[in-house]
Design a protein around this motif. Sequence first.
Motif, PDB file in Angstrom:
ATOM      1  N   GLN A 196       0.823  -1.206   0.000  1.00 43.36           N
ATOM      2  CA  GLN A 196       0.000   0.000   0.000  1.00 43.36           C
ATOM      3  C   GLN A 196       0.870   1.274   0.000  1.00 43.36           C
ATOM      4  OE1 GLN A 196      -3.251  -0.192   2.944  1.00 43.36           O
ATOM      5  NE2 GLN A 196      -2.900  -2.415   3.078  1.00 43.36           N
ATOM      6  N   PRO A 197       1.670   1.474  -1.037  1.00 44.32           N
ATOM      7  CA  PRO A 197       2.638   2.575  -1.031  1.00 44.32           C
ATOM      8  C   PRO A 197       2.018   3.961  -0.893  1.00 44.32           C
ATOM      9  CG  PRO A 197       2.529   1.522  -3.199  1.00 44.32           C
ATOM     10  CD  PRO A 197       1.802   0.632  -2.255  1.00 44.32           C
ATOM     11  N   ARG A 252       2.695   8.938   5.927  1.00 42.71           N
ATOM     12  CA  ARG A 252       3.853   8.810   6.820  1.00 42.71           C
ATOM     13  C   ARG A 252       4.827   9.976   6.619  1.00 42.71           C
ATOM     14  NH1 ARG A 252       3.282   3.141   5.112  1.00 42.71           N
ATOM     15  NH2 ARG A 252       2.457   1.999   6.924  1.00 42.71           N
ATOM     16  N   VAL A 253       5.130  10.261   5.367  1.00 43.63           N
ATOM     17  CA  VAL A 253       6.097  11.320   5.062  1.00 43.63           C
ATOM     18  C   VAL A 253       5.567  12.679   5.516  1.00 43.63           C
ATOM     19  CG1 VAL A 253       7.221  12.564   3.164  1.00 43.63           C
ATOM     20  CG2 VAL A 253       7.260  10.067   3.217  1.00 43.63           C
ATOM     21  N   ALA A 254       4.263  12.911   5.387  1.00 41.54           N
ATOM     22  CA  ALA A 254       3.686  14.187   5.842  1.00 41.54           C
ATOM     23  C   ALA A 254       3.855  14.354   7.351  1.00 41.54           C
ATOM     24  CB  ALA A 254       2.211  14.259   5.462  1.00 41.54           C
ATOM     25  N   SER A 269       9.900   9.805  -1.375  1.00 40.27           N
ATOM     26  CA  SER A 269       8.768   9.597  -2.272  1.00 40.27           C
ATOM     27  C   SER A 269       8.060   8.280  -1.947  1.00 40.27           C
ATOM     28  CB  SER A 269       9.246   9.583  -3.720  1.00 40.27           C
ATOM     29  OG  SER A 269       9.870  10.818  -4.034  1.00 40.27           O
ATOM     30  N   LYS A 270       6.791   8.217  -2.302  1.00 41.54           N
ATOM     31  CA  LYS A 270       5.951   7.099  -1.873  1.00 41.54           C
ATOM     32  C   LYS A 270       6.405   5.743  -2.420  1.00 41.54           C
ATOM     33  CE  LYS A 270       2.542   7.256  -5.611  1.00 41.54           C
ATOM     34  NZ  LYS A 270       1.106   7.245  -5.940  1.00 41.54           N
ATOM     35  N   GLU A 286       9.028  10.907 -11.415  1.00 39.43           N
ATOM     36  CA  GLU A 286       8.864  12.363 -11.323  1.00 39.43           C
ATOM     37  C   GLU A 286       7.578  12.725 -10.581  1.00 39.43           C
ATOM     38  OE1 GLU A 286       9.221  14.588 -14.902  1.00 39.43           O
ATOM     39  OE2 GLU A 286      11.374  14.250 -15.096  1.00 39.43           O
ATOM     40  N   ASP A 287       6.508  11.985 -10.834  1.00 40.36           N
ATOM     41  CA  ASP A 287       5.236  12.282 -10.176  1.00 40.36           C
ATOM     42  C   ASP A 287       5.352  12.113  -8.660  1.00 40.36           C
ATOM     43  OD1 ASP A 287       3.926  12.954 -12.479  1.00 40.36           O
ATOM     44  OD2 ASP A 287       2.903  11.033 -12.718  1.00 40.36           O
ATOM     45  N   SER A 288       5.990  11.030  -8.218  1.00 43.20           N
ATOM     46  CA  SER A 288       6.078  10.795  -6.771  1.00 43.20           C
ATOM     47  C   SER A 288       7.037  11.781  -6.107  1.00 43.20           C
ATOM     48  CB  SER A 288       6.489   9.352  -6.474  1.00 43.20           C
ATOM     49  OG  SER A 288       7.770   9.062  -6.977  1.00 43.20           O
TER      50      SER A 288
END
Length: 548
Positions: A329-330, A336-338, A356-357, A366-368
Amino acid sequence: MANETLKAKMAEYTAKVEKVAAKNPERQNLAHNRLYTPLDLEGFDYERDLGFPGDYPFTRGVQPTMYRGRFWTMRMYAGFSTAEESNKRYRYLLESGGTGLSCAFDLPTQIGYDSDDPIAEGEIGKVGVAIDTLKDMEILFDQIDLGKVSTSMTINAPAAVLLAMYIAVAEKQGVPADKLNGTIQNDILKEYAARGTYIFPPKPSMRLITNIFEYCSKNVPSWNTISISGYHIREAGSTASQEIAFTIADGIAYVDAAIKAGLNVDDFAGRLSFFWNAHNNVLEEVAKFRASRRVWAKVMKERFGAKNPKSWMLRVHTQTAGSMLTAQQPDNNIVRVALQTAAAVMGGTQSLHTNSKDEALALPTEDSVRIALRTQQIVAYESGLADVVDPLGGSYYVEALTDKIEKECWDYIKKIDDLGGAVAAIEKGYIQKEIQESAYKWQMDVESKQRIIVGVNQFQIKEKAPEGLLRVDAAVGEFQKNKLAKVKAERDNAAVKAKLAALEEACKDENKNLMPLILDAVKVYASLGEICGVMRKVFGEYEAHVSL
């Protein structure tokens, strides 16, 4: 009298809660008290223990206004494949609002081997960018003004070589060395203890580090000459207290070595920086940041007698916890990072990289990466966490936890001092053993479900195989080898031979500063592997052995 009244009230509250808990049991194995009050801060003295932001002991932050004046540097960690590909990513990050770069190097670069060395086969460009010669560094920073950007480089054993390449690129851009801003990690002790990308034995490694301190104090004064890294110690499994204790013990060893080499503490201490992990327990992490500043201030002022207040400041770069990212569930990793970002900001970091996720699965897309950067920007501009200096200062829980972590840190530092310092403690296996035991306990707690990891040991779902992951093309290795062969064919090989010979002679003289010789070799396009090879020949290689 007020305390006695509070104690009575606390006793009443506890009795009432115990009755409630008998009917509705609380979660087990929680590390901290149920409730914190002024009783947990007996002996607390505001001026001694906290003070004001920008003032000793810097518990509340190293700058008087913190983020009200300027946000932390939003420094995204990137590097993969070739210098050409990484340069595109760097320019994308800067165009997306990043305010600093953080360079990841591939494993051959990290341990001082060129891409054409057989030992590099299969690893070229995989976990970072491949850098063989100054030509690669020129490409890496093409169209990036090194006079305006701050660059951090995660490089340790060959840090002197990569720094020399960076200085040489800046000169080619017309940017003098005294205008450069950035950091090299340059922390070899944590490599012996927790990470493993070492080359040389401790003594010559410490010589290289103090050579960099001396050279930069005179020639690159705005450069952070070392990022003393707790990040990898925490990634290896340490607790929060161990992370700062073992890292500050390493810092003490570096300062000791520099002073023994004849440097004045106030000439270099202001350019030392630290690197912390932002882990999952938000309030514990905030307390860790605060405690670490207080401990380092006392170490520098009381132990080393530093006179300049800048020498007392623990300035820190932070990265969110890579080891806490899950392949399951990436998308959960965004949350978590927030939270880890919020912890770092409330803790008072000076710069920050957000993971990144998808990094538990592959190099980030690039999106992540954009989502990770936007996380910092949302915390900065929308959350309000950056509007007040030390927003959790005065919280009974946070202050008590700050005191607890500080005490545990001092206990570890005393033990390490008794063992003869950080180098001796590493050679005896003490630090490694402490980290291993903490990592084992964490894993046992996860496997027994005493510690819940969402999506891993609870709340699982059936998932499709991940799609759209970034993979490094195997052809990168051949491309890099061909580029290196072209540089070697076109350079002045007689000049390279002469510069490497001069470096070899200098390595044999402990009183020589090697930075100017390395810079000379870099400028004639001697390769990283050739330069490190000369030093390997003189210094030998470190072989890990632990005697417990």
